[in-house]
Design a protein around this motif. Sequence first.
Motif, PDB file in Angstrom:
ATOM      1  N   PRO A   3      -6.510 -14.213  -7.404  1.00 11.47           N
ATOM      2  CA  PRO A   3      -6.110 -12.963  -8.082  1.00 11.47           C
ATOM      3  C   PRO A   3      -6.806 -11.733  -7.514  1.00 11.47           C
ATOM      4  O   PRO A   3      -6.244 -10.631  -7.575  1.00 11.47           O
ATOM      5  CB  PRO A   3      -6.536 -13.220  -9.536  1.00 11.47           C
ATOM      6  N   PHE A   4      -8.027 -11.900  -6.970  1.00  7.59           N
ATOM      7  CA  PHE A   4      -8.754 -10.718  -6.487  1.00  7.59           C
ATOM      8  C   PHE A   4      -8.043 -10.051  -5.310  1.00  7.59           C
ATOM      9  O   PHE A   4      -8.258  -8.865  -5.044  1.00  7.59           O
ATOM     10  CB  PHE A   4     -10.191 -11.090  -6.132  1.00  7.59           C
ATOM     11  N   ILE A   5      -7.160 -10.785  -4.609  1.00  4.05           N
ATOM     12  CA  ILE A   5      -6.394 -10.197  -3.523  1.00  4.05           C
ATOM     13  C   ILE A   5      -5.428  -9.148  -4.059  1.00  4.05           C
ATOM     14  O   ILE A   5      -5.263  -8.061  -3.492  1.00  4.05           O
ATOM     15  CB  ILE A   5      -5.635 -11.268  -2.728  1.00  4.05           C
ATOM     16  N   PHE A   6      -4.800  -9.469  -5.185  1.00  2.39           N
ATOM     17  CA  PHE A   6      -3.890  -8.510  -5.803  1.00  2.39           C
ATOM     18  C   PHE A   6      -4.654  -7.311  -6.349  1.00  2.39           C
ATOM     19  O   PHE A   6      -4.177  -6.176  -6.273  1.00  2.39           O
ATOM     20  CB  PHE A   6      -3.090  -9.202  -6.912  1.00  2.39           C
ATOM     21  N   ILE A   7      -5.837  -7.568  -6.899  1.00  2.00           N
ATOM     22  CA  ILE A   7      -6.684  -6.467  -7.369  1.00  2.00           C
ATOM     23  C   ILE A   7      -7.085  -5.589  -6.193  1.00  2.00           C
ATOM     24  O   ILE A   7      -7.061  -4.352  -6.276  1.00  2.00           O
ATOM     25  CB  ILE A   7      -7.938  -7.015  -8.078  1.00  2.00           C
ATOM     26  N   ALA A  47     -10.580   1.370   6.047  1.00  2.00           N
ATOM     27  CA  ALA A  47     -10.381   0.252   5.116  1.00  2.00           C
ATOM     28  C   ALA A  47     -10.420  -1.083   5.854  1.00  2.00           C
ATOM     29  O   ALA A  47     -11.042  -2.044   5.385  1.00  2.00           O
ATOM     30  CB  ALA A  47      -9.058   0.417   4.380  1.00  2.00           C
ATOM     31  N   LEU A  48      -9.778  -1.147   6.994  1.00  2.00           N
ATOM     32  CA  LEU A  48      -9.780  -2.387   7.779  1.00  2.00           C
ATOM     33  C   LEU A  48     -11.175  -2.726   8.280  1.00  2.00           C
ATOM     34  O   LEU A  48     -11.599  -3.890   8.245  1.00  2.00           O
ATOM     35  CB  LEU A  48      -8.814  -2.264   8.958  1.00  2.00           C
ATOM     36  N   SER A  49     -11.910  -1.719   8.729  1.00  2.00           N
ATOM     37  CA  SER A  49     -13.277  -1.970   9.201  1.00  2.00           C
ATOM     38  C   SER A  49     -14.172  -2.392   8.040  1.00  2.00           C
ATOM     39  O   SER A  49     -15.008  -3.293   8.182  1.00  2.00           O
ATOM     40  CB  SER A  49     -13.848  -0.723   9.875  1.00  2.00           C
ATOM     41  N   GLY A  50     -13.991  -1.748   6.878  1.00  2.00           N
ATOM     42  CA  GLY A  50     -14.770  -2.137   5.706  1.00  2.00           C
ATOM     43  C   GLY A  50     -14.481  -3.559   5.284  1.00  2.00           C
ATOM     44  O   GLY A  50     -15.390  -4.310   4.914  1.00  2.00           O
ATOM     45  N   LEU A  51     -13.210  -3.949   5.366  1.00  2.00           N
ATOM     46  CA  LEU A  51     -12.829  -5.324   5.025  1.00  2.00           C
ATOM     47  C   LEU A  51     -13.451  -6.317   6.003  1.00  2.00           C
ATOM     48  O   LEU A  51     -13.931  -7.390   5.601  1.00  2.00           O
ATOM     49  CB  LEU A  51     -11.307  -5.444   5.042  1.00  2.00           C
ATOM     50  N   TYR A  78      -7.472 -17.256   1.342  1.00  2.00           N
ATOM     51  CA  TYR A  78      -7.460 -18.698   1.089  1.00  2.00           C
ATOM     52  C   TYR A  78      -8.864 -19.305   1.126  1.00  2.00           C
ATOM     53  O   TYR A  78      -9.100 -20.374   0.569  1.00  2.00           O
ATOM     54  CB  TYR A  78      -6.564 -19.391   2.114  1.00  2.00           C
ATOM     55  N   PHE A  79      -9.777 -18.626   1.806  1.00  6.87           N
ATOM     56  CA  PHE A  79     -11.187 -19.038   1.844  1.00  6.87           C
ATOM     57  C   PHE A  79     -12.016 -17.831   1.410  1.00  6.87           C
ATOM     58  O   PHE A  79     -12.586 -17.128   2.246  1.00  6.87           O
ATOM     59  CB  PHE A  79     -11.574 -19.502   3.262  1.00  6.87           C
ATOM     60  N   PRO A  80     -12.035 -17.562   0.107  1.00  4.68           N
ATOM     61  CA  PRO A  80     -12.544 -16.279  -0.397  1.00  4.68           C
ATOM     62  C   PRO A  80     -14.034 -16.074  -0.132  1.00  4.68           C
ATOM     63  O   PRO A  80     -14.801 -17.008   0.053  1.00  4.68           O
ATOM     64  CB  PRO A  80     -12.254 -16.366  -1.904  1.00  4.68           C
ATOM     65  N   GLY A  81     -14.389 -14.789  -0.149  1.00  2.00           N
ATOM     66  CA  GLY A  81     -15.775 -14.394   0.014  1.00  2.00           C
ATOM     67  C   GLY A  81     -15.888 -13.070   0.744  1.00  2.00           C
ATOM     68  O   GLY A  81     -15.608 -12.982   1.938  1.00  2.00           O
ATOM     69  N   LEU A  82     -16.250 -12.006   0.005  1.00  2.98           N
ATOM     70  CA  LEU A  82     -16.443 -10.687   0.588  1.00  2.98           C
ATOM     71  C   LEU A  82     -17.726 -10.083   0.032  1.00  2.98           C
ATOM     72  O   LEU A  82     -18.083 -10.325  -1.124  1.00  2.98           O
ATOM     73  CB  LEU A  82     -15.265  -9.760   0.270  1.00  2.98           C
ATOM     74  N   SER A  83     -18.417  -9.320   0.852  1.00  4.92           N
ATOM     75  CA  SER A  83     -19.636  -8.639   0.433  1.00  4.92           C
ATOM     76  C   SER A  83     -19.322  -7.163   0.235  1.00  4.92           C
ATOM     77  O   SER A  83     -19.077  -6.440   1.216  1.00  4.92           O
ATOM     78  CB  SER A  83     -20.738  -8.813   1.487  1.00  4.92           C
ATOM     79  N   LEU A  84     -19.336  -6.690  -1.012  1.00  4.95           N
ATOM     80  CA  LEU A  84     -19.044  -5.282  -1.296  1.00  4.95           C
ATOM     81  C   LEU A  84     -20.066  -4.349  -0.647  1.00  4.95           C
ATOM     82  O   LEU A  84     -19.670  -3.376   0.004  1.00  4.95           O
ATOM     83  CB  LEU A  84     -18.961  -5.052  -2.804  1.00  4.95           C
ATOM     84  N   PRO A  85     -21.374  -4.596  -0.795  1.00  8.36           N
ATOM     85  CA  PRO A  85     -22.343  -3.726  -0.103  1.00  8.36           C
ATOM     86  C   PRO A  85     -22.155  -3.714   1.407  1.00  8.36           C
ATOM     87  O   PRO A  85     -22.242  -2.659   2.045  1.00  8.36           O
ATOM     88  CB  PRO A  85     -23.698  -4.329  -0.494  1.00  8.36           C
ATOM     89  N   CYS A 119     -12.962   6.077  -7.426  1.00  9.93           N
ATOM     90  CA  CYS A 119     -11.881   5.881  -8.403  1.00  9.93           C
ATOM     91  C   CYS A 119     -11.307   4.471  -8.280  1.00  9.93           C
ATOM     92  O   CYS A 119     -11.102   3.782  -9.286  1.00  9.93           O
ATOM     93  CB  CYS A 119     -10.793   6.926  -8.177  1.00  9.93           C
ATOM     94  N   ALA A 120     -11.050   4.037  -7.051  1.00 10.84           N
ATOM     95  CA  ALA A 120     -10.517   2.693  -6.830  1.00 10.84           C
ATOM     96  C   ALA A 120     -11.505   1.627  -7.287  1.00 10.84           C
ATOM     97  O   ALA A 120     -11.113   0.598  -7.861  1.00 10.84           O
ATOM     98  CB  ALA A 120     -10.184   2.509  -5.351  1.00 10.84           C
ATOM     99  N   LEU A 121     -12.785   1.872  -7.045  1.00  7.50           N
ATOM    100  CA  LEU A 121     -13.822   0.919  -7.462  1.00  7.50           C
ATOM    101  C   LEU A 121     -13.864   0.794  -8.976  1.00  7.50           C
ATOM    102  O   LEU A 121     -13.981  -0.310  -9.523  1.00  7.50           O
ATOM    103  CB  LEU A 121     -15.179   1.401  -6.925  1.00  7.50           C
ATOM    104  N   THR A 122     -13.749   1.914  -9.662  1.00  6.73           N
ATOM    105  CA  THR A 122     -13.738   1.907 -11.127  1.00  6.73           C
ATOM    106  C   THR A 122     -12.552   1.118 -11.662  1.00  6.73           C
ATOM    107  O   THR A 122     -12.688   0.289 -12.572  1.00  6.73           O
ATOM    108  CB  THR A 122     -13.681   3.352 -11.663  1.00  6.73           C
ATOM    109  N   VAL A 123     -11.378   1.366 -11.093  1.00  5.93           N
ATOM    110  CA  VAL A 123     -10.170   0.646 -11.517  1.00  5.93           C
ATOM    111  C   VAL A 123     -10.331  -0.849 -11.266  1.00  5.93           C
ATOM    112  O   VAL A 123      -9.962  -1.677 -12.113  1.00  5.93           O
ATOM    113  CB  VAL A 123      -8.940   1.193 -10.758  1.00  5.93           C
ATOM    114  N   GLY A 124     -10.899  -1.216 -10.126  1.00  5.27           N
ATOM    115  CA  GLY A 124     -11.089  -2.628  -9.806  1.00  5.27           C
ATOM    116  C   GLY A 124     -11.998  -3.335 -10.794  1.00  5.27           C
ATOM    117  O   GLY A 124     -11.693  -4.445 -11.248  1.00  5.27           O
ATOM    118  N   PHE A 125     -13.099  -2.695 -11.148  1.00  9.89           N
ATOM    119  CA  PHE A 125     -14.022  -3.301 -12.113  1.00  9.89           C
ATOM    120  C   PHE A 125     -13.399  -3.381 -13.502  1.00  9.89           C
ATOM    121  O   PHE A 125     -13.630  -4.352 -14.239  1.00  9.89           O
ATOM    122  CB  PHE A 125     -15.328  -2.510 -12.168  1.00  9.89           C
TER     123      PHE A 125
END
Length: 229
Positions: A3-7, A47-51, A78-85, A119-125
């Motif tokens: 689900p986090f992909i859709f978020i 966005a792509l570099s951040g991802l 399919y193999f989840p795991g991302l570091s927000l910082p 704003c996007a971060l707030t909506v995501g949380f």
Amino acid sequence: MQPFIFILFFCFLVFLFCLHLFSKDDFVLLRKNISMERVFNLAFLTALSGLFFARFFYVLFHFHSSFLNPLVFFLFPYFPGLSLPGGVAGGVVFFFFWASYRKLPQARLFDIFSLSFLCALTVGFLINFFLAQKIVLSLRIAVPVIYLLLFIALVRIFLLVKLKDASIGILFLLVFSFLSFAVARIGAGNLLFLNGEDFILIEMFLLSLVFLVKQENLLAKGKKPKIRG
């Protein structure tokens, strides 16, 4: 698919909407004849570099031999795991590099990008909170509320208060790094055993603090004038 992909996708749309809203009539961008196309090109690349860096630092801090397989590394849905910082840090570095290379107004765009991302971060949380199986008044709701209040405050500063360009972006990084570190340490239940993300956040906080003091010349403003007898 997680689900986090859709978020993540929805938050990216929110980011683009806010970016358009803050950029379309900005006097600095209009004066320098910066088109929306150039702004959005920078947004997609950032966005792509951040991802990429979010995935890279996650793999670095949670290494497993399976990540040596390029498919496992890149197919994070399919193999989840991302570091927000890690994603924020990498995205900021790329942003300044590419904006400088393309001779774009880095400081002004940094403020606009930071507000849009906040704003996007707030909506995501908030979405993550409402999708939780058990809704309790805890850090899960405190974090988006703090980010929402920060967003409102920074928008008012952006529109009404005269600060040097880039100061709003620096303020965002300052609060983001402090809040993320605090939440991570409270969640872990200790302050002694730090992980890789904690060191990124500490470095981000210290650098943001130094840049803010230098940017707004806070040391000089804090000095009291000498009274001659």
